[in-house]
Design a protein around this motif. Sequence first.
Motif, PDB file in Angstrom:
ATOM      1  N   LYS A 279       0.833  -1.201   0.000  1.00  0.00           N
ATOM      2  CA  LYS A 279       0.000   0.000   0.000  1.00  0.00           C
ATOM      3  C   LYS A 279       0.874   1.260   0.000  1.00  0.00           C
ATOM      4  O   LYS A 279       1.556   1.556   0.983  1.00  0.00           O
ATOM      5  N   LEU A 280       0.855   1.961  -1.108  1.00  0.00           N
ATOM      6  CA  LEU A 280       1.563   3.234  -1.222  1.00  0.00           C
ATOM      7  C   LEU A 280       0.538   4.366  -1.240  1.00  0.00           C
ATOM      8  O   LEU A 280      -0.375   4.381  -2.070  1.00  0.00           O
ATOM      9  N   GLY A 281       0.678   5.307  -0.331  1.00  0.00           N
ATOM     10  CA  GLY A 281      -0.148   6.504  -0.344  1.00  0.00           C
ATOM     11  C   GLY A 281       0.556   7.607  -1.109  1.00  0.00           C
ATOM     12  O   GLY A 281       1.768   7.544  -1.350  1.00  0.00           O
ATOM     13  N   ILE A 282      -0.192   8.609  -1.505  1.00  0.00           N
ATOM     14  CA  ILE A 282       0.394   9.749  -2.218  1.00  0.00           C
ATOM     15  C   ILE A 282      -0.101  11.037  -1.563  1.00  0.00           C
ATOM     16  O   ILE A 282      -1.304  11.224  -1.353  1.00  0.00           O
ATOM     17  N   PHE A 283       0.845  11.901  -1.248  1.00  0.00           N
ATOM     18  CA  PHE A 283       0.508  13.235  -0.756  1.00  0.00           C
ATOM     19  C   PHE A 283       1.030  14.257  -1.756  1.00  0.00           C
ATOM     20  O   PHE A 283       2.231  14.317  -2.012  1.00  0.00           O
ATOM     21  N   ARG A 284       0.113  15.030  -2.310  1.00  0.00           N
ATOM     22  CA  ARG A 284       0.493  16.001  -3.351  1.00  0.00           C
ATOM     23  C   ARG A 284       0.073  17.413  -2.928  1.00  0.00           C
ATOM     24  O   ARG A 284      -1.113  17.727  -2.876  1.00  0.00           O
ATOM     25  N   PRO A 285       1.043  18.284  -2.628  1.00  0.00           N
ATOM     26  CA  PRO A 285       0.677  19.677  -2.403  1.00  0.00           C
ATOM     27  C   PRO A 285       0.295  20.334  -3.729  1.00  0.00           C
ATOM     28  O   PRO A 285       0.987  20.174  -4.730  1.00  0.00           O
ATOM     29  N   ILE A 286      -0.819  21.022  -3.738  1.00  0.00           N
ATOM     30  CA  ILE A 286      -1.229  21.813  -4.905  1.00  0.00           C
ATOM     31  C   ILE A 286      -0.769  23.255  -4.723  1.00  0.00           C
ATOM     32  O   ILE A 286      -0.277  23.882  -5.654  1.00  0.00           O
ATOM     33  N   VAL A 288       2.203  24.872  -3.212  1.00  0.00           N
ATOM     34  CA  VAL A 288       3.507  24.583  -2.598  1.00  0.00           C
ATOM     35  C   VAL A 288       3.959  25.750  -1.725  1.00  0.00           C
ATOM     36  O   VAL A 288       4.876  25.620  -0.928  1.00  0.00           O
ATOM     37  N   TRP A 289       3.330  26.911  -1.885  1.00  0.00           N
ATOM     38  CA  TRP A 289       3.270  27.942  -0.846  1.00  0.00           C
ATOM     39  C   TRP A 289       1.887  28.550  -0.897  1.00  0.00           C
ATOM     40  O   TRP A 289       1.465  29.043  -1.934  1.00  0.00           O
ATOM     41  N   PRO A 290       1.123  28.529   0.210  1.00  0.00           N
ATOM     42  CA  PRO A 290       1.526  27.927   1.487  1.00  0.00           C
ATOM     43  C   PRO A 290       1.538  26.406   1.419  1.00  0.00           C
ATOM     44  O   PRO A 290       0.610  25.803   0.881  1.00  0.00           O
ATOM     45  N   PHE A 291       2.588  25.802   1.963  1.00  0.00           N
ATOM     46  CA  PHE A 291       2.719  24.349   1.968  1.00  0.00           C
ATOM     47  C   PHE A 291       1.777  23.756   3.016  1.00  0.00           C
ATOM     48  O   PHE A 291       1.627  24.313   4.109  1.00  0.00           O
ATOM     49  N   PRO A 292       1.156  22.628   2.720  1.00  0.00           N
ATOM     50  CA  PRO A 292       0.210  22.013   3.677  1.00  0.00           C
ATOM     51  C   PRO A 292       0.919  21.243   4.795  1.00  0.00           C
ATOM     52  O   PRO A 292       0.824  20.027   4.913  1.00  0.00           O
ATOM     53  N   TYR A 293       1.644  21.989   5.640  1.00  0.00           N
ATOM     54  CA  TYR A 293       2.405  21.362   6.720  1.00  0.00           C
ATOM     55  C   TYR A 293       1.506  20.578   7.672  1.00  0.00           C
ATOM     56  O   TYR A 293       1.820  19.435   8.038  1.00  0.00           O
ATOM     57  N   ASP A 294       0.418  21.195   8.120  1.00  0.00           N
ATOM     58  CA  ASP A 294      -0.442  20.539   9.111  1.00  0.00           C
ATOM     59  C   ASP A 294      -1.011  19.232   8.581  1.00  0.00           C
ATOM     60  O   ASP A 294      -1.058  18.221   9.298  1.00  0.00           O
ATOM     61  N   GLU A 295      -1.440  19.257   7.333  1.00  0.00           N
ATOM     62  CA  GLU A 295      -2.058  18.073   6.733  1.00  0.00           C
ATOM     63  C   GLU A 295      -1.048  16.938   6.590  1.00  0.00           C
ATOM     64  O   GLU A 295      -1.359  15.773   6.874  1.00  0.00           O
ATOM     65  N   LEU A 296       0.171  17.259   6.157  1.00  0.00           N
ATOM     66  CA  LEU A 296       1.193  16.218   6.031  1.00  0.00           C
ATOM     67  C   LEU A 296       1.674  15.764   7.402  1.00  0.00           C
ATOM     68  O   LEU A 296       1.997  14.574   7.591  1.00  0.00           O
ATOM     69  N   ALA A 297       1.711  16.676   8.377  1.00  0.00           N
ATOM     70  CA  ALA A 297       2.118  16.300   9.739  1.00  0.00           C
ATOM     71  C   ALA A 297       1.169  15.249  10.313  1.00  0.00           C
ATOM     72  O   ALA A 297       1.602  14.309  10.995  1.00  0.00           O
ATOM     73  N   LYS A 298      -0.122  15.392  10.052  1.00  0.00           N
ATOM     74  CA  LYS A 298      -1.098  14.411  10.530  1.00  0.00           C
ATOM     75  C   LYS A 298      -0.813  13.035   9.924  1.00  0.00           C
ATOM     76  O   LYS A 298      -0.897  12.009  10.599  1.00  0.00           O
ATOM     77  N   ILE A 299      -0.478  13.023   8.640  1.00  0.00           N
ATOM     78  CA  ILE A 299      -0.172  11.759   7.965  1.00  0.00           C
ATOM     79  C   ILE A 299       1.117  11.157   8.509  1.00  0.00           C
ATOM     80  O   ILE A 299       1.226   9.943   8.714  1.00  0.00           O
ATOM     81  N   ALA A 300       2.100  12.030   8.771  1.00  0.00           N
ATOM     82  CA  ALA A 300       3.404  11.553   9.243  1.00  0.00           C
ATOM     83  C   ALA A 300       3.379  11.117  10.695  1.00  0.00           C
ATOM     84  O   ALA A 300       4.316  10.458  11.172  1.00  0.00           O
ATOM     85  N   SER A 301       2.322  11.454  11.417  1.00  0.00           N
ATOM     86  CA  SER A 301       2.285  11.175  12.859  1.00  0.00           C
ATOM     87  C   SER A 301       2.236   9.684  13.182  1.00  0.00           C
ATOM     88  O   SER A 301       2.485   9.285  14.320  1.00  0.00           O
ATOM     89  N   VAL A 320       8.868  18.602   3.535  1.00  0.00           N
ATOM     90  CA  VAL A 320       8.390  17.322   4.060  1.00  0.00           C
ATOM     91  C   VAL A 320       9.016  17.074   5.437  1.00  0.00           C
ATOM     92  O   VAL A 320       8.331  16.677   6.385  1.00  0.00           O
ATOM     93  N   LYS A 321      10.298  17.353   5.576  1.00  0.00           N
ATOM     94  CA  LYS A 321      10.977  17.172   6.869  1.00  0.00           C
ATOM     95  C   LYS A 321      10.415  18.130   7.920  1.00  0.00           C
ATOM     96  O   LYS A 321      10.285  17.760   9.093  1.00  0.00           O
ATOM     97  N   LEU A 322      10.082  19.346   7.512  1.00  0.00           N
ATOM     98  CA  LEU A 322       9.481  20.293   8.460  1.00  0.00           C
ATOM     99  C   LEU A 322       8.113  19.805   8.931  1.00  0.00           C
ATOM    100  O   LEU A 322       7.733  20.016  10.085  1.00  0.00           O
ATOM    101  N   SER A 323       7.382  19.153   8.028  1.00  0.00           N
ATOM    102  CA  SER A 323       6.087  18.590   8.412  1.00  0.00           C
ATOM    103  C   SER A 323       6.261  17.476   9.434  1.00  0.00           C
ATOM    104  O   SER A 323       5.499  17.375  10.406  1.00  0.00           O
ATOM    105  N   VAL A 324       7.267  16.632   9.226  1.00  0.00           N
ATOM    106  CA  VAL A 324       7.566  15.554  10.181  1.00  0.00           C
ATOM    107  C   VAL A 324       7.971  16.138  11.529  1.00  0.00           C
ATOM    108  O   VAL A 324       7.551  15.666  12.589  1.00  0.00           O
ATOM    109  N   PRO A 334       9.203   9.991  15.168  1.00  0.00           N
ATOM    110  CA  PRO A 334       9.757  10.542  13.923  1.00  0.00           C
ATOM    111  C   PRO A 334       9.562   9.587  12.740  1.00  0.00           C
ATOM    112  O   PRO A 334       9.889   8.402  12.828  1.00  0.00           O
ATOM    113  N   ALA A 335       9.010  10.102  11.671  1.00  0.00           N
ATOM    114  CA  ALA A 335       8.831   9.301  10.455  1.00  0.00           C
ATOM    115  C   ALA A 335      10.070   9.462   9.569  1.00  0.00           C
ATOM    116  O   ALA A 335      10.496  10.585   9.304  1.00  0.00           O
TER     117      ALA A 335
END
Length: 364
Positions: A279-286, A288-301, A320-324, A334-335
Amino acid sequence: MNSEKVLMKGNDAIAEAAIRAGCTAYFGYPITPQNELIAYMAKNMLDKGRVFIQAESEVAAINMVYGASCAGARAMTSSSSPGISLKQEGISYAAGADVPAVIVNVVRGGPGLGSIAPSQADYFQSTRGGGHGDYYCIVLAPKSVQECADLTYLAFDLADKYRTPVIVLADGMIGQMMEGVVLPPEKNLKDLPKRDWAVGHMAGSGRSDSRHITSIHLVPEELEETVRARYARYETIKKAEVRFEAVGTEDADLVLAAYGTSARICLGARKLAEKEGIKLGIFRPITVWPFPYDELAKIASNGKPLLTVEMSMGQMVEDVKLSVLEAVNKGAKPAPVHLLGHLGGVIPTEEEVFAEAKKILGRK
């Protein structure tokens, strides 16, 4: 909206969407791989009685955009990587004067003259301001010809709403490919937002007095106050305008983070993985500023690994690292963040992305 699809190249779809969004003035200078865009505007803007100028340089083009926008026009320019570099001073001036503008970058390989092949190596330049001073531009990254049209159309409204430059960041592959697209409706120029802040004596300004628009503030305290007020507006943009796409991220063994052409490739890799029960998920920012940090952080949690796929040496991977890090600061494990990057016009393949994902997961 007309639901009929037409076959168009990405560059042409951007141009047509800009016209339909009410672009009344276009200024550009030829460079591969966005030449179809300027050619389309040359014919169709003039056919509609709107302003088209092939400027003597990229520097001239962006300053024409700045001036026309100050005068009340919905103004736009387009170029490709080295040309965008030449426009950075003008973009900084527009940001510093709170002047809306739409800038399209159909990205090619770099640095320097590089190549005319597709790239995503202008990410830092676009999302970190790009010119001098403290500022940001809204940056929209299409993954298809349809999104070339939709996001360009949106860019003009966002530029007016927040009085800021907006960048449409399309890599060279997106600009050159052809797909079916449903074009947005054409706006009536009379219905465009009134620019009561524009210089005086201009059509549509609603004012007869003169006004001076500038980015210069010689008193340090006044400049600080102005920039802080602009950053308060950026916070509003961060809350209201974040856009992203998440596919199968809830129960993924590994999440692929990518935008533009790279995201399309990741969709293919995901299908290959399904055949082997991975199972591979895909996260695509549309945005890229503002970057969806909160949304990716939830996934990385959940601590599952992430693989960033880019047509660069690795730029979006920093976000991506900032989101983590944001997830870790909230107590998450840490992811691991990995990078698959190509550059100079080399495009990763679906098979390569899938192979890298399996390697990270320890699958053969």
